[in-house]
Scaffold this motif. Structure first.
Motif, PDB file in Angstrom:
ATOM      1  N   ALA A   1     -27.546  41.353 -54.027  1.00  0.00           N
ATOM      2  CA  ALA A   1     -27.069  40.879 -52.728  1.00  0.00           C
ATOM      3  C   ALA A   1     -26.278  41.952 -51.996  1.00  0.00           C
ATOM      4  CB  ALA A   1     -26.193  39.646 -52.920  1.00  0.00           C
ATOM      5  N   ASP A   2     -26.447  41.986 -50.691  1.00  0.00           N
ATOM      6  CA  ASP A   2     -25.629  42.840 -49.848  1.00  0.00           C
ATOM      7  C   ASP A   2     -24.356  42.115 -49.444  1.00  0.00           C
ATOM      8  OD1 ASP A   2     -27.470  45.021 -49.754  1.00  0.00           O
ATOM      9  OD2 ASP A   2     -28.681  43.851 -48.358  1.00  0.00           O
ATOM     10  N   LEU A   3     -24.432  40.795 -49.415  1.00  0.00           N
ATOM     11  CA  LEU A   3     -23.320  39.968 -48.950  1.00  0.00           C
ATOM     12  C   LEU A   3     -23.402  38.608 -49.623  1.00  0.00           C
ATOM     13  CD1 LEU A   3     -21.026  39.394 -46.806  1.00  0.00           C
ATOM     14  CD2 LEU A   3     -22.861  38.561 -45.327  1.00  0.00           C
ATOM     15  N   VAL A   4     -22.260  38.073 -50.037  1.00  0.00           N
ATOM     16  CA  VAL A   4     -22.194  36.729 -50.608  1.00  0.00           C
ATOM     17  C   VAL A   4     -21.413  35.851 -49.633  1.00  0.00           C
ATOM     18  CG1 VAL A   4     -21.310  35.310 -52.503  1.00  0.00           C
ATOM     19  CG2 VAL A   4     -22.271  37.580 -52.981  1.00  0.00           C
ATOM     20  N   LEU A   5     -22.070  34.800 -49.135  1.00  0.00           N
ATOM     21  CA  LEU A   5     -21.380  33.789 -48.336  1.00  0.00           C
ATOM     22  C   LEU A   5     -20.969  32.693 -49.303  1.00  0.00           C
ATOM     23  CD1 LEU A   5     -23.606  33.364 -45.146  1.00  0.00           C
ATOM     24  CD2 LEU A   5     -21.391  34.484 -45.333  1.00  0.00           C
ATOM     25  N   PHE A   6     -19.690  32.584 -49.551  1.00  0.00           N
ATOM     26  CA  PHE A   6     -19.172  31.604 -50.502  1.00  0.00           C
ATOM     27  C   PHE A   6     -18.680  30.404 -49.702  1.00  0.00           C
ATOM     28  CE2 PHE A   6     -16.067  29.622 -53.220  1.00  0.00           C
ATOM     29  CZ  PHE A   6     -16.745  29.584 -54.423  1.00  0.00           C
ATOM     30  N   VAL A   7     -19.354  29.254 -49.849  1.00  0.00           N
ATOM     31  CA  VAL A   7     -19.066  28.079 -49.032  1.00  0.00           C
ATOM     32  C   VAL A   7     -18.283  27.053 -49.833  1.00  0.00           C
ATOM     33  CG1 VAL A   7     -20.056  26.245 -47.602  1.00  0.00           C
ATOM     34  CG2 VAL A   7     -21.196  28.480 -47.731  1.00  0.00           C
ATOM     35  N   THR A   8     -17.150  26.631 -49.263  1.00  0.00           N
ATOM     36  CA  THR A   8     -16.362  25.549 -49.818  1.00  0.00           C
ATOM     37  C   THR A   8     -16.261  24.469 -48.747  1.00  0.00           C
ATOM     38  OG1 THR A   8     -14.318  24.998 -51.018  1.00  0.00           O
ATOM     39  CG2 THR A   8     -14.100  26.489 -49.138  1.00  0.00           C
ATOM     40  N   SER A   9     -15.700  23.329 -49.096  1.00  0.00           N
ATOM     41  CA  SER A   9     -15.647  22.201 -48.177  1.00  0.00           C
ATOM     42  C   SER A   9     -14.212  21.886 -47.773  1.00  0.00           C
ATOM     43  CB  SER A   9     -16.271  20.975 -48.853  1.00  0.00           C
ATOM     44  OG  SER A   9     -16.198  19.862 -47.996  1.00  0.00           O
ATOM     45  N   ALA A  10     -14.015  21.575 -46.505  1.00  0.00           N
ATOM     46  CA  ALA A  10     -12.673  21.275 -46.005  1.00  0.00           C
ATOM     47  C   ALA A  10     -12.083  20.032 -46.665  1.00  0.00           C
ATOM     48  CB  ALA A  10     -12.699  21.087 -44.488  1.00  0.00           C
ATOM     49  N   ASP A  11     -12.933  19.105 -47.102  1.00  0.00           N
ATOM     50  CA  ASP A  11     -12.402  17.880 -47.710  1.00  0.00           C
ATOM     51  C   ASP A  11     -12.059  18.061 -49.193  1.00  0.00           C
ATOM     52  OD1 ASP A  11     -15.074  18.052 -48.410  1.00  0.00           O
ATOM     53  OD2 ASP A  11     -15.550  15.969 -47.939  1.00  0.00           O
ATOM     54  N   ARG A  12     -12.565  19.119 -49.820  1.00  0.00           N
ATOM     55  CA  ARG A  12     -12.204  19.465 -51.206  1.00  0.00           C
ATOM     56  C   ARG A  12     -12.200  20.977 -51.339  1.00  0.00           C
ATOM     57  NH1 ARG A  12     -15.125  17.547 -55.734  1.00  0.00           N
ATOM     58  NH2 ARG A  12     -13.170  17.767 -56.793  1.00  0.00           N
ATOM     59  N   PRO A  13     -11.236  21.648 -50.696  1.00  0.00           N
ATOM     60  CA  PRO A  13     -11.278  23.104 -50.646  1.00  0.00           C
ATOM     61  C   PRO A  13     -10.946  23.779 -51.966  1.00  0.00           C
ATOM     62  CG  PRO A  13      -9.273  22.306 -49.608  1.00  0.00           C
ATOM     63  CD  PRO A  13     -10.096  21.092 -49.969  1.00  0.00           C
ATOM     64  N   PHE A  14     -11.754  24.769 -52.296  1.00  0.00           N
ATOM     65  CA  PHE A  14     -11.497  25.663 -53.417  1.00  0.00           C
ATOM     66  C   PHE A  14     -11.260  24.895 -54.726  1.00  0.00           C
ATOM     67  CE2 PHE A  14      -9.755  29.727 -55.080  1.00  0.00           C
ATOM     68  CZ  PHE A  14     -10.748  30.545 -54.587  1.00  0.00           C
TER      69      PHE A  14
ATOM     70  N   ILE B   1     -15.504  27.873 -44.898  1.00  0.00           N
ATOM     71  CA  ILE B   1     -15.010  26.511 -45.128  1.00  0.00           C
ATOM     72  C   ILE B   1     -15.802  25.609 -44.199  1.00  0.00           C
ATOM     73  CG2 ILE B   1     -13.022  24.965 -45.127  1.00  0.00           C
ATOM     74  CD1 ILE B   1     -11.294  27.632 -45.053  1.00  0.00           C
ATOM     75  N   ASN B   2     -16.677  24.798 -44.758  1.00  0.00           N
ATOM     76  CA  ASN B   2     -17.511  23.904 -43.954  1.00  0.00           C
ATOM     77  C   ASN B   2     -16.838  22.528 -43.833  1.00  0.00           C
ATOM     78  OD1 ASN B   2     -19.708  23.050 -42.439  1.00  0.00           O
ATOM     79  ND2 ASN B   2     -20.953  22.574 -44.225  1.00  0.00           N
ATOM     80  N   LYS B   3     -17.340  21.728 -42.949  1.00  0.00           N
ATOM     81  CA  LYS B   3     -16.901  20.343 -42.729  1.00  0.00           C
ATOM     82  C   LYS B   3     -15.497  20.253 -42.129  1.00  0.00           C
ATOM     83  CE  LYS B   3     -19.607  18.455 -46.543  1.00  0.00           C
ATOM     84  NZ  LYS B   3     -19.573  17.616 -47.747  1.00  0.00           N
ATOM     85  N   VAL B   4     -15.104  21.247 -41.320  1.00  0.00           N
ATOM     86  CA  VAL B   4     -13.773  21.149 -40.708  1.00  0.00           C
ATOM     87  C   VAL B   4     -13.691  19.973 -39.742  1.00  0.00           C
ATOM     88  CG1 VAL B   4     -13.161  23.567 -41.048  1.00  0.00           C
ATOM     89  CG2 VAL B   4     -14.256  22.860 -38.905  1.00  0.00           C
ATOM     90  N   ASP B   5     -14.835  19.436 -39.352  1.00  0.00           N
ATOM     91  CA  ASP B   5     -14.843  18.277 -38.463  1.00  0.00           C
ATOM     92  C   ASP B   5     -14.323  17.008 -39.139  1.00  0.00           C
ATOM     93  OD1 ASP B   5     -17.321  18.784 -39.873  1.00  0.00           O
ATOM     94  OD2 ASP B   5     -18.174  17.050 -38.838  1.00  0.00           O
TER      95      ASP B   5
ATOM     96  N   GLU C   1      -5.985  24.288 -39.959  1.00  0.00           N
ATOM     97  CA  GLU C   1      -5.318  25.576 -40.170  1.00  0.00           C
ATOM     98  C   GLU C   1      -4.692  25.650 -41.566  1.00  0.00           C
ATOM     99  OE1 GLU C   1      -4.672  29.318 -39.688  1.00  0.00           O
ATOM    100  OE2 GLU C   1      -5.770  28.152 -38.201  1.00  0.00           O
ATOM    101  N   GLN C   2      -4.136  24.538 -42.016  1.00  0.00           N
ATOM    102  CA  GLN C   2      -3.527  24.501 -43.358  1.00  0.00           C
ATOM    103  C   GLN C   2      -4.589  24.727 -44.438  1.00  0.00           C
ATOM    104  OE1 GLN C   2      -1.326  20.904 -44.185  1.00  0.00           O
ATOM    105  NE2 GLN C   2      -0.935  21.477 -46.295  1.00  0.00           N
ATOM    106  N   VAL C   3      -5.739  24.092 -44.291  1.00  0.00           N
ATOM    107  CA  VAL C   3      -6.822  24.278 -45.262  1.00  0.00           C
ATOM    108  C   VAL C   3      -7.298  25.726 -45.242  1.00  0.00           C
ATOM    109  CG1 VAL C   3      -9.242  23.702 -45.753  1.00  0.00           C
ATOM    110  CG2 VAL C   3      -7.588  21.878 -45.354  1.00  0.00           C
TER     111      VAL C   3
END
Length: 173
Positions: A74-87, A109-113, A122-124
């Motif tokens: 990989a040239d780049l890793v997009l690491f996706v986490t969720s706003a409702d259960r971050p990290f 960080i997906n699902k910020v909606d 912002e806190q997440v």
């Protein structure tokens, strides 16, 4: 406007690795036992392949195999986490594994909606950025997005309300 290339939903939609590649005609075929190749006439895919892995709660040995086979390429890793259960702990463990390959990692960080207040979003974002930096030893780029809102806007949904602080356009750039 556009159409969906991969399944999406509130529950896991795949336990298999999927490689997205350009083709004039959409299609899907099995390349290896646990790898699907999904082809689509998406201009972005002319210049790159996107490897979509199962979530971090999948069987760990599969993640180890995916890490060993795909992260080194990989040239780049997009690491996706969720706003409702971050990290989550499983995400942290997986990120720790890919850290050792020395690849550029961008955190999304997906699902910020799902977070009603801008302060909560912002806190997440701060929480994820701080933990990712502590784990990686360097400060990764972190983008807070709503893939749902972006998809609706791209598909021309006139009722699609923008999400304050959504950085999807920044991520695309």
């Amino acid at each position: 406007a556009g159409s969906r290339v991969l399944e999406e939903g509130p529950t896991p939609t795949t336990s298999r690795l999927q490689i997205l590649r350009y083709a004039d005609t959409p299609g899907r075929h099995i390349e290896q036992e646990s790898i699907d190749v999904v082809s689509a006439p998406v201009p972005l895919l002319r210049d790159l392949d996107i490897v979509d892995t199962p979530g971090t709660n999948a069987i760990f040995r599969e993640h180890e195999r995916l890490t060993n086979e795909f992260v080194p390429q990989a040239d780049l890793v997009l690491f996706v986490t969720s706003a409702d259960r971050p990290f989550t702990e499983s995400e942290r463990a997986f990120l720790e594994n890919i850290r050792d390959w020395g690849k550029k990692i961008v955190v999304v960080i997906n699902k910020v909606d799902v977070l009603d207040r801008a302060d909560d979003r912002e806190q997440v974002k701060r929480f994820v950025a701080e933990h990712a930096q502590a784990l990686l030893g360097s400060k990764p780029e972190v983008f807070a997005v709503s893939a749902r809102a972006a998809l609706r806007a791209k598909m021309g949904d006139a009722d699609a309300a923008p999400v304050t602080g959504d950085q999807f356009a920044d991520l695309e750039r």
